[in-house]
Design an enzyme around this catalytic site. Structure first.
Site, PDB file in Angstrom:
ATOM      1  N   PRO A 100     -36.024   5.025  13.484  1.00  0.00           N
ATOM      2  CA  PRO A 100     -35.626   6.089  14.405  1.00  0.00           C
ATOM      3  C   PRO A 100     -34.945   7.287  13.739  1.00  0.00           C
ATOM      4  O   PRO A 100     -34.183   7.130  12.791  1.00  0.00           O
ATOM      5  CB  PRO A 100     -34.645   5.389  15.352  1.00  0.00           C
ATOM      6  CG  PRO A 100     -34.210   4.164  14.637  1.00  0.00           C
ATOM      7  CD  PRO A 100     -35.363   3.744  13.786  1.00  0.00           C
ATOM      8  N   ASN A 101     -35.283   8.440  14.285  1.00  0.00           N
ATOM      9  CA  ASN A 101     -34.714   9.735  13.882  1.00  0.00           C
ATOM     10  C   ASN A 101     -35.224  10.250  12.535  1.00  0.00           C
ATOM     11  O   ASN A 101     -34.913  11.376  12.151  1.00  0.00           O
ATOM     12  CB  ASN A 101     -33.175   9.695  13.876  1.00  0.00           C
ATOM     13  CG  ASN A 101     -32.631   9.498  15.277  1.00  0.00           C
ATOM     14  OD1 ASN A 101     -32.998  10.233  16.195  1.00  0.00           O
ATOM     15  ND2 ASN A 101     -31.795   8.497  15.457  1.00  0.00           N
ATOM     16  N   ARG A 115     -31.613  16.924  10.410  1.00  0.00           N
ATOM     17  CA  ARG A 115     -30.463  16.005  10.355  1.00  0.00           C
ATOM     18  C   ARG A 115     -29.482  16.485   9.273  1.00  0.00           C
ATOM     19  O   ARG A 115     -29.845  17.303   8.426  1.00  0.00           O
ATOM     20  CB  ARG A 115     -30.958  14.576  10.069  1.00  0.00           C
ATOM     21  CG  ARG A 115     -31.851  14.042  11.192  1.00  0.00           C
ATOM     22  CD  ARG A 115     -32.163  12.586  11.016  1.00  0.00           C
ATOM     23  NE  ARG A 115     -30.979  11.750  11.212  1.00  0.00           N
ATOM     24  CZ  ARG A 115     -30.957  10.432  10.989  1.00  0.00           C
ATOM     25  NH1 ARG A 115     -32.043   9.808  10.574  1.00  0.00           N
ATOM     26  NH2 ARG A 115     -29.860   9.740  11.194  1.00  0.00           N
ATOM     27  N   TYR A 148     -29.020  13.526   4.251  1.00  0.00           N
ATOM     28  CA  TYR A 148     -30.467  13.274   4.299  1.00  0.00           C
ATOM     29  C   TYR A 148     -31.320  14.340   3.608  1.00  0.00           C
ATOM     30  O   TYR A 148     -32.540  14.216   3.589  1.00  0.00           O
ATOM     31  CB  TYR A 148     -30.897  13.125   5.771  1.00  0.00           C
ATOM     32  CG  TYR A 148     -30.090  12.070   6.510  1.00  0.00           C
ATOM     33  CD1 TYR A 148     -30.067  10.749   6.056  1.00  0.00           C
ATOM     34  CD2 TYR A 148     -29.320  12.393   7.629  1.00  0.00           C
ATOM     35  CE1 TYR A 148     -29.304   9.777   6.698  1.00  0.00           C
ATOM     36  CE2 TYR A 148     -28.555  11.430   8.284  1.00  0.00           C
ATOM     37  CZ  TYR A 148     -28.549  10.119   7.816  1.00  0.00           C
ATOM     38  OH  TYR A 148     -27.793   9.161   8.441  1.00  0.00           O
ATOM     39  N   ASN A 198     -37.706   2.046   5.631  1.00  0.00           N
ATOM     40  CA  ASN A 198     -36.403   2.627   5.937  1.00  0.00           C
ATOM     41  C   ASN A 198     -36.179   2.374   7.428  1.00  0.00           C
ATOM     42  O   ASN A 198     -36.678   3.122   8.269  1.00  0.00           O
ATOM     43  CB  ASN A 198     -36.377   4.123   5.625  1.00  0.00           C
ATOM     44  CG  ASN A 198     -34.979   4.700   5.864  1.00  0.00           C
ATOM     45  OD1 ASN A 198     -34.118   4.040   6.465  1.00  0.00           O
ATOM     46  ND2 ASN A 198     -34.762   5.920   5.406  1.00  0.00           N
ATOM     47  N   ALA A 201     -31.235   3.505  11.606  1.00  0.00           N
ATOM     48  CA  ALA A 201     -30.091   2.886  12.292  1.00  0.00           C
ATOM     49  C   ALA A 201     -30.319   1.403  12.575  1.00  0.00           C
ATOM     50  O   ALA A 201     -29.357   0.627  12.661  1.00  0.00           O
ATOM     51  CB  ALA A 201     -29.807   3.628  13.593  1.00  0.00           C
ATOM     52  N   HIS A 205     -28.698  -1.613  10.691  1.00  0.00           N
ATOM     53  CA  HIS A 205     -27.355  -2.118  10.975  1.00  0.00           C
ATOM     54  C   HIS A 205     -27.284  -2.929  12.268  1.00  0.00           C
ATOM     55  O   HIS A 205     -26.214  -3.383  12.645  1.00  0.00           O
ATOM     56  CB  HIS A 205     -26.380  -0.935  11.047  1.00  0.00           C
ATOM     57  CG  HIS A 205     -26.625   0.093   9.983  1.00  0.00           C
ATOM     58  ND1 HIS A 205     -26.453  -0.191   8.649  1.00  0.00           N
ATOM     59  CD2 HIS A 205     -27.079   1.376  10.034  1.00  0.00           C
ATOM     60  CE1 HIS A 205     -26.780   0.884   7.941  1.00  0.00           C
ATOM     61  NE2 HIS A 205     -27.157   1.843   8.748  1.00  0.00           N
ATOM     62  N   ASP A 243     -36.223 -10.500  11.323  1.00  0.00           N
ATOM     63  CA  ASP A 243     -37.041 -11.701  11.489  1.00  0.00           C
ATOM     64  C   ASP A 243     -38.524 -11.412  11.258  1.00  0.00           C
ATOM     65  O   ASP A 243     -39.255 -12.259  10.734  1.00  0.00           O
ATOM     66  CB  ASP A 243     -36.836 -12.287  12.896  1.00  0.00           C
ATOM     67  CG  ASP A 243     -35.488 -12.977  13.044  1.00  0.00           C
ATOM     68  OD1 ASP A 243     -34.771 -13.133  12.029  1.00  0.00           O
ATOM     69  OD2 ASP A 243     -35.132 -13.357  14.180  1.00  0.00           O
ATOM     70  N   GLU A 272     -36.458  -2.117   0.711  1.00  0.00           N
ATOM     71  CA  GLU A 272     -35.601  -1.359   1.638  1.00  0.00           C
ATOM     72  C   GLU A 272     -35.258  -0.018   0.979  1.00  0.00           C
ATOM     73  O   GLU A 272     -34.895   0.018  -0.201  1.00  0.00           O
ATOM     74  CB  GLU A 272     -34.317  -2.164   1.886  1.00  0.00           C
ATOM     75  CG  GLU A 272     -33.312  -1.458   2.766  1.00  0.00           C
ATOM     76  CD  GLU A 272     -31.949  -2.193   2.781  1.00  0.00           C
ATOM     77  OE1 GLU A 272     -31.820  -3.259   2.144  1.00  0.00           O
ATOM     78  OE2 GLU A 272     -31.034  -1.653   3.422  1.00  0.00           O
ATOM     79  N   HIS A 312     -33.272   3.895   1.587  1.00  0.00           N
ATOM     80  CA  HIS A 312     -32.436   4.815   2.371  1.00  0.00           C
ATOM     81  C   HIS A 312     -32.274   6.114   1.605  1.00  0.00           C
ATOM     82  O   HIS A 312     -32.116   6.096   0.378  1.00  0.00           O
ATOM     83  CB  HIS A 312     -31.051   4.231   2.634  1.00  0.00           C
ATOM     84  CG  HIS A 312     -31.091   2.945   3.385  1.00  0.00           C
ATOM     85  ND1 HIS A 312     -31.293   2.911   4.747  1.00  0.00           N
ATOM     86  CD2 HIS A 312     -30.992   1.663   2.976  1.00  0.00           C
ATOM     87  CE1 HIS A 312     -31.309   1.649   5.138  1.00  0.00           C
ATOM     88  NE2 HIS A 312     -31.141   0.864   4.081  1.00  0.00           N
ATOM     89  N   LEU A 313     -32.281   7.209   2.351  1.00  0.00           N
ATOM     90  CA  LEU A 313     -32.026   8.517   1.736  1.00  0.00           C
ATOM     91  C   LEU A 313     -30.580   8.609   1.259  1.00  0.00           C
ATOM     92  O   LEU A 313     -30.284   9.089   0.166  1.00  0.00           O
ATOM     93  CB  LEU A 313     -32.303   9.629   2.762  1.00  0.00           C
ATOM     94  CG  LEU A 313     -33.753   9.711   3.228  1.00  0.00           C
ATOM     95  CD1 LEU A 313     -33.827  10.021   4.711  1.00  0.00           C
ATOM     96  CD2 LEU A 313     -34.504  10.738   2.426  1.00  0.00           C
ATOM     97  N   SER A 314     -29.656   8.180   2.127  1.00  0.00           N
ATOM     98  CA  SER A 314     -28.228   8.270   1.820  1.00  0.00           C
ATOM     99  C   SER A 314     -27.762   6.961   1.167  1.00  0.00           C
ATOM    100  O   SER A 314     -28.500   5.967   1.149  1.00  0.00           O
ATOM    101  CB  SER A 314     -27.436   8.507   3.107  1.00  0.00           C
ATOM    102  OG  SER A 314     -27.539   7.382   3.963  1.00  0.00           O
ATOM    103  N   ARG A 325     -20.791   4.716   3.080  1.00  0.00           N
ATOM    104  CA  ARG A 325     -20.548   5.590   4.230  1.00  0.00           C
ATOM    105  C   ARG A 325     -19.666   4.866   5.261  1.00  0.00           C
ATOM    106  O   ARG A 325     -18.775   4.123   4.884  1.00  0.00           O
ATOM    107  CB  ARG A 325     -21.890   6.059   4.809  1.00  0.00           C
ATOM    108  CG  ARG A 325     -22.666   6.987   3.853  1.00  0.00           C
ATOM    109  CD  ARG A 325     -23.967   7.439   4.450  1.00  0.00           C
ATOM    110  NE  ARG A 325     -23.765   8.168   5.691  1.00  0.00           N
ATOM    111  CZ  ARG A 325     -24.746   8.460   6.556  1.00  0.00           C
ATOM    112  NH1 ARG A 325     -25.989   8.111   6.279  1.00  0.00           N
ATOM    113  NH2 ARG A 325     -24.482   9.118   7.659  1.00  0.00           N
ATOM    114  N   ARG A 365     -22.093   1.112   8.851  1.00  0.00           N
ATOM    115  CA  ARG A 365     -23.340   1.141   8.062  1.00  0.00           C
ATOM    116  C   ARG A 365     -23.338   0.099   6.955  1.00  0.00           C
ATOM    117  O   ARG A 365     -24.347  -0.136   6.293  1.00  0.00           O
ATOM    118  CB  ARG A 365     -23.569   2.541   7.485  1.00  0.00           C
ATOM    119  CG  ARG A 365     -23.906   3.559   8.539  1.00  0.00           C
ATOM    120  CD  ARG A 365     -24.176   4.937   7.945  1.00  0.00           C
ATOM    121  NE  ARG A 365     -23.837   5.965   8.891  1.00  0.00           N
ATOM    122  CZ  ARG A 365     -24.642   6.418   9.857  1.00  0.00           C
ATOM    123  NH1 ARG A 365     -25.858   5.961   9.969  1.00  0.00           N
ATOM    124  NH2 ARG A 365     -24.229   7.345  10.688  1.00  0.00           N
TER     125      ARG A 365
END
Ligand code: DQA
Length: 138
Positions: free
Chosen positions: A9-10, A17, A22, A71, A74, A77, A84, A95, A97-99, A104, A108
């Site tokens: 999402p997002n 953003r 990001y 990725n 949200a 978390h 699963d 996995e 992530h940009l950040s 953080r 998170r």
């Protein structure tokens, strides 16, 4: 090697953003960079959804693929369902992530995805995805 690049999402809103976390590239621009980095050596499929169930279904439909770069945004978390689904996938799971999610907000630091993935690349903006591509090329 068939690879699913899955975004949660997002991430369709990248470019709008917060840039300090990001960067400024859109998802389409990042996907172009991924294609270039793969240099024809990986068979890539891209999918983004804002819905948890869609992401679960996509993972279920991709069980025969060789690798998933995910990725979960949200949902990293919060989502036992995505965790699963990934657990069933027997290929390579990366996995991304940009950040730098671990440095953080405290919420998170809760991560349902990490333990079912082989490796995590984070904190390098779009380069986190390119690191994942290079991991698979090796
Ligand atoms: C993110 C980090 C998550 O905490 C956040 O909810 C996102 C993006 C990242 O790529 O840095 O949406 O996964």
């Amino acid at each position: 090697m068939k690879v699913l690049v899955l975004n949660g999402p997002n991430l369709n809103m990248l470019g709008k953003r917060p840039k300090e976390h990001y960067g400024s590239k859109t998802l389409a621009e990042i996907n172009e960079l991924i294609v270039k980095e793969a240099a024809g050596q990986l068979d890539l499929e891209f999918y983004q959804s804002n819905y948890e169930g869609d992401l679960v279904t996509k993972i279920q439909e991709s069980l025969s693929y060789d690798a998933i770069i995910i990725n979960p945004a949200a949902y990293t978390h919060t989502s036992v369902a995505i965790r699963d689904a990934l657990e069933m996938f027997l290929g390579v799971k990366i996995e991304v992530h940009l950040s730098h999610v671990d440095d953080r907000d405290d919420f998170r630091k809760i991560n349902f995805i990490r333990e079912v993935c082989d490796v995590c690349f984070s904190g390098k903006l779009e380069v986190s995805y390119l690191d994942a591509i290079n991991y698979l090329k090796k």
